[in-house]
Design an enzyme around this catalytic site. Structure first.
Site, short mmCIF file in Angstrom:
data_model
loop_
_atom_site.label_atom_id
_atom_site.label_comp_id
_atom_site.label_asym_id
_atom_site.label_seq_id
_atom_site.Cartn_x
_atom_site.Cartn_y
_atom_site.Cartn_z
N ASP A 283 -136.64 43.31 1.26
CA ASP A 283 -137.02 43.51 2.66
C ASP A 283 -136.74 42.30 3.54
OD1 ASP A 283 -138.01 46.05 2.13
OD2 ASP A 283 -139.99 45.30 1.61
N CYS A 284 -136.63 41.14 2.93
CA CYS A 284 -136.48 39.91 3.71
C CYS A 284 -135.03 39.50 3.95
CB CYS A 284 -137.25 38.78 3.05
SG CYS A 284 -139.04 39.04 3.09
#
Length: 781
Positions: free
Chosen positions: A483-484
């Protein structure tokens, strides 16, 4: 197994309980008590909260995150000696008076906290019945002294405002919508909350009830301030000091459930009280007053607790193993399965310290993976969940990242991998059950039209293929599994090599399903997708020793030797093997690079070197200090795929090494509980990496995809017993230190006992040669 062989506690001899012998654990060590609708998260001292179906919109009790004191409020039992006015807590919190003896046992579906103070022994068993939307606190109080004692017991909870997000933002007027009053007829406190403008709770329940069902109530309070008093806290409530309730009610205010009952105890005598809290829900079979009467019977309560135990006994019996390692046996047979069922029920929605139940809904990607950890035990529920996932896909093939089933909304932000996870979820279900008919069942799309499950899956592939960047790899969109990595595709040209590999993985599964169901043309098209993307990855993304992770909008590689930071990422190495993209030579080379550059004594880092200075087109991971989360931590979920990759490459000792050192009990003992911090009986999401001064600190326990994937990594790939479209394949990849194992497994309605020893495999006592077992045959060929 030893009863207590780790810091702060250990497993019971049968492995079915984790026994905590110190109340001052490094963080609250919790359990999930739930029946799929009503959920009670409870810590080892009674902290935590309850909700019905949805922790964001249907929160029942209040919890204060990152609070001082830690882990408040909760489900508390105050005990007061009426002779001298001394009082304490049955679970240590919140009075925090040091007990003479104390113990907490977390079991499957229940938590039992025992303590002794001032000659009074208390034992509180918390559980959620299988069929009723409530929780039970079964309290036993015993006089262990030599004189008669008069004791007052006061259970306490603080009610939430149902919408947890608005409550945490503290809208000052919200609490004026709450009412709580004592009903003398039912001997219960009823709590409700309604905001006409918002229309709260026209949906699933109207009120909460709280009662001591089997004893006369001596006093009560419904208002927090009346019970606690001015400038005090749960530690020293004024009512416990004085012994006199205000018998308060709330018509707009901070509502609590608080009732007192009395015990007259002769020396050695024990008496019981039954505390019940539940919701008047749309699907309740009985009205609250009738439920309270039912749960006033101590024998009925005992039977309900037995039913909970029987349910979990049946659940875990579908697959069990006997290996040379007792820690693994307890993990696989009990706690890994228990955790996997919890993640299946609640995705990443609600935990005690990490996922507050306010910002995350049900994760599409998460839930798709979670089905794979439970399908062997609850295939019908998995089928229902697959249909729910399909309802949260768009007509073009992409999906909500998060969705909220209770209110029918979702997060429309596009991720590059979410929709593709539908394919392995369905594939895994069909392998386990042989139920190909699910592919023809219809499910709606978000826009309102409908299509078959097969069409949903095919559109997921098409969506990825139609959204590729300059190199021909799938666009990253907001992010992929990591997600990052969320700044790579800000201009619409950033690409994920990992999603390209995942596309290959999913396309190959689609080809198998199409071939099996008579869609030969489709099968050929899916294999063209697979082969075309495979060749592209090997031509462009091979960096000499490992595979590149992604390409930014500007075409700059991420996870390459050319990078100063983040030179190598784990996922494209393991998935090169899982997807079949890498040939054997490259598979061995890239996984050797994982061992050389990413492995540590306690697990594999997600990337290295950690990011300390940028660049600014990577994503939010650069905001984390080095060694935390996606920035160089030991991400346990990603480690699972390294286990599988090494087993697939035929290196069982390395696969077992990676698996074994992340076993919660092993990691906690090696690292030490004070550093590890999280529960040593369930997996956590990540450990702080070696670039951080608190190397080995665990975080985000319970709700993590690590659970389902570790279960499958061990059972399917190390033990080698895995479901396929054609039946059960048995292909052990055991460590050289083992002489064999036994597995009992229910598969497609039949029970199999599989034994591997001295290079031989038998199924139900008969030798097997070719490693495959068609489900139609009770004896393998």
């Amino acid at each position: 197994m030893k009863g207590t062989d780790m810091d702060y506690g250990g497993f019971s001899k049968d492995g079915k309980e984790f026994i905590i012998n110190r109340f001052d654990t490094p963080t609250p060590w919790i359990n999930y008590l739930c029946n799929g609708k009503y959920a009670a998260l409870i810590s080892h001292t009674g902290g935590g909260y309850s909700f019905f179906e949805d922790p964001k919109y249907q929160r029942i009790t209040r919890y204060r995150y990152n609070n001082v004191p830690l882990d408040r409020p909760g489900r508390y039992i105050y005990i007061r000696d009426d002779g001298n006015g001394e009082y304490w807590s049955a679970g240590w919190q919140p009075v925090c008076r040091a007990p003479d003896a104390w113990e907490c046992r977390h079991g499957l579906g229940y938590t039992k906290i025992s303590s002794e103070n001032c000659g009074i022994r208390s034992e509180v068993t918390y559980f959620v019945p299988l069929d009723d939307n409530l929780e039970v606190w079964s309290v036993c109080v015993t006089n262990t002294g030599k004189r008669k004692r008069a004791i007052t017991m006061t259970p306490y909870v603080e009610f939430a405002l149902f919408d947890a997000s608005e409550e945490f933002m503290f809208h000052p007027n919200l609490h004026y919508f709450s009412t709580a009053e004592y009903d003398s007829r039912d001997k219960a406190i009823y709590y409700s909350f309604y905001n006409r403008k918002k229309g709260y709770f026209k949906r699933n329940f109207s009120k909460v009830y709280f009662a001591v069902t089997n004893r006369e109530v001596q006093g009560y309070d419904c208002e927090r301030e009346a019970f606690i008093g001015k400038y005090r806290s749960e530690t020293d409530p004024e009512v416990m000091k004085t012994g006199r309730h205000r018998n308060s009610k709330v018509i707009g205010g901070n509502a609590i459930g608080c009732l007192s009952v009395r015990f007259e105890l002769e020396p050695g005598e024990e008496q019981r009280a039954i505390v019940v809290m539940g919701v008047d829900a749309y699907d309740n079979r009985l009205t609250p007053d009738r439920i309270l009467r039912k749960y006033s019977d101590e024998n009925h309560v005992a039977r309900e607790l037995e039913r909970v135990g029987g349910y979990w006994e049946g659940y875990t019996s579908k697959l069990s193993v006997e290996t040379p390692d007792p820690v693994i046996n307890a993990n696989i047979n009990i706690w890994n399965q228990y955790q996997s069922r919890t993640t299946f029920d609640w995705s990443r929605y609600a935990s005690l310290m990490y996922n507050t139940g306010t910002g995350r809904g049900v994760g599409f990607r998460d839930t798709s993976q979670d089905t794979m950890g439970v399908v062997h035990a609850i295939a019908p529920q998995v089928k229902d969940k697959i249909k729910l996932l399909a309802k949260n896909m768009y007509e073009d093939g992409h999906a909500y990242h998060l969705f909220y089933p209770t209110v029918g909304t979702g997060e429309p932000k596009k991720y590059s991998d979410d929709h593709l996870w539908m394919i392995p979820a369905v594939y895994s279900y069909i392998c386990e059950t042989g139920d190909h008919r699910i592919l023809d069942e219809k499910a709606p799309y978000i826009e309102g039209s409908s299509g078959t499950i097969y069409e949903h899956m095919a559109r997921a592939l098409e969506y990825t293929l139609s959204n590729c960047g300059p190199h021909g790899f799938p666009r990253m969109f907001y992010a992929d599994w990591n997600d990052c990595l969320n700044d790579i595709d800000r201009k619409g040209k950033g690409e994920s090599v990992w999603v390209a590999m995942f596309l290959c993985y999913a396309a190959k599964q689609m080809a198998e399903l199409a071939e099996k169901t008579g869609k030969a043309k489709d099968a050929g098209n899916f294999m063209k997708i697979y082969n075309g993307m495979k060749d592209k990855i090997n031509d462009i993304a091979w960096d000499g020793e490992w595979y590149i992770r992604a390409f930014t909008d500007e075409g700059r590689p991420v996870g390459s030797k050319a990078c100063e930071e983040g030179k190598i990422h784990i996922n494209t190495q393991s998935w090169a093997v899982l997807s079949g993209v890498a040939d054997r030579e490259r598979g061995l080379k890239c996984m050797d690079a994982v061992k050389k550059h990413l492995d540590t004594d306690i697990g594999i880092r997600i990337c290295r070197p950690s990011y300390t200075s940028g660049p600014d087109d990577i994503g939010s991971l650069i905001n984390y200090p080095a060694g935390i989360k996606e920035n160089g931590a030991i991400f346990c979920h990603a480690n699972t795929w390294a286990v599988i990759a090494e087993a697939m490459l035929g290196r069982p000792d390395r696969a077992f090494e990676y698996y074994h050192k992340l076993l919660p009990a092993v990691a906690a003992k090696k690292i030490g509980a004070e550093t590890y911090r999280v529960e040593p009986y369930v997996y956590c999401q990540f450990l702080f990496g070696p670039d951080h001064p608190q190397f080995g600190r665990g975080s985000h326990s319970w709700l993590t995809g690590t659970s389902a994937w570790m279960f499958r990594a061990f059972t399917d790939w190390i033990l080698g017993v895995r479901a396929t479209l054609d039946g059960l394949t048995i292909d052990p990849r055991l460590p050289s230190s083992w002489d064999g194992f036994t597995m009992k497994r229910l598969f497609r309605g039949k029970e199999y006992e599989i034994k591997a020893s001295a290079g031989k495999v038998t199924v139900n006592g008969k030798p097997i040669r070719d490693g495959s077992l068609a489900h139609r045959r009770s004896v393998p060929i």
